[in-house]
Design an enzyme around this catalytic site. Structure first.
Site: not given
Ligand code: G3P
Length: 216
Positions: A87
């Protein structure tokens, strides 16, 4: 459509694999920081939990592309080529790194994607995946699912093979809205996956059937 679990915890991945519902695992630096074990051990443990049958995504954190490449190669030795997904947050330096990784047959997902323009560039570079953040987009930009719709339009109108793994999803309802908006795949925190696996009315029905059932 495939479901991924967004988690650094091996027990969560094992459970999701037991249910037979996930094809891979995504991690990010913030998630990996939540567990004590060194990242290489965590990643190889996650791959083992997947029975080496799906991708484990890893996001390098070093400051230069050269150093990131070293991190990626080291992680690839732990997890195995064909089992590691990389990623990379979508920006010019990471697009350049994506290009060279793709030339070496890595699976690449451009992540932390917030605009259809970034998706167009991810398609142009040939990344297999883009990972937009749905809930974060809703919170910060207004309408995460609408953004997914626009991204899917870009992919389809470019005739690209790039697929959306939508991330940052906080509820079963948001998962549904995101799929309906055109995401190819979802990566979900384990708690959302678990919530999707059950319903209070299902439990009630099980109880009612148990009461009504006669052994004969
Ligand atoms: O893995 C990346 C993603 O799911 C991040 O989520 O909750 O930090 O916006 P969040």
């Amino acid at each position: 459509m495939a479901l991924y679990v967004d988690s650094p915890w091996i027990e969560e991945v094992e459970q999701a694999v037991e249910w037979g519902v996930v094809e891979g695992v995504t991690t990010n630096p913030a998630l990996l920081a939540k567990v004590e074990t060194p990242n290489n051990k965590t990643l190889s443990g996650l791959s083992r939990a997947l029975q080496h049958k799906g991708l484990v995504f890893y996001q390098p954190t070093a400051e230069t592309n050269e150093a990131r490449l070293q991190q990626i190669h080291a992680m690839n030795r732990e997890v195995g080529m064909g089992l590691l997904g990389v990623k990379l947050p979508c920006n010019p330096a990471h697009l350049k790194l994506a290009k060279s990784l793709l030339e070496s047959n890595y699976v690449v997902g451009m992540t932390a994607v917030f605009s259809p323009g970034q998706v167009a560039l991810a398609c142009a570079v040939g990344a297999q995946y883009v990972l937009p953040y749905v809930n974060r987009s809703t919170r910060l930009l207004g309408d995460g699912p609408e953004l997914i719709r626009q991204m899917r339009t870009v992919i389809d109108s470019m005739g690209s093979q790039t697929q959306i793994i939508a991330a940052s999803i906080k509820s079963p309802e948001e998962a549904y809205d995101t799929l309906a908006a055109g995401a190819h795949h979802l990566t979900l925190p384990f708690n959302v996956l678990k919530e999707m696996a059950q319903h209070p009315l299902t439990e009630q029905a099980i109880e009612d059937f148990a009461k009504a059932a006669k052994d004969k």
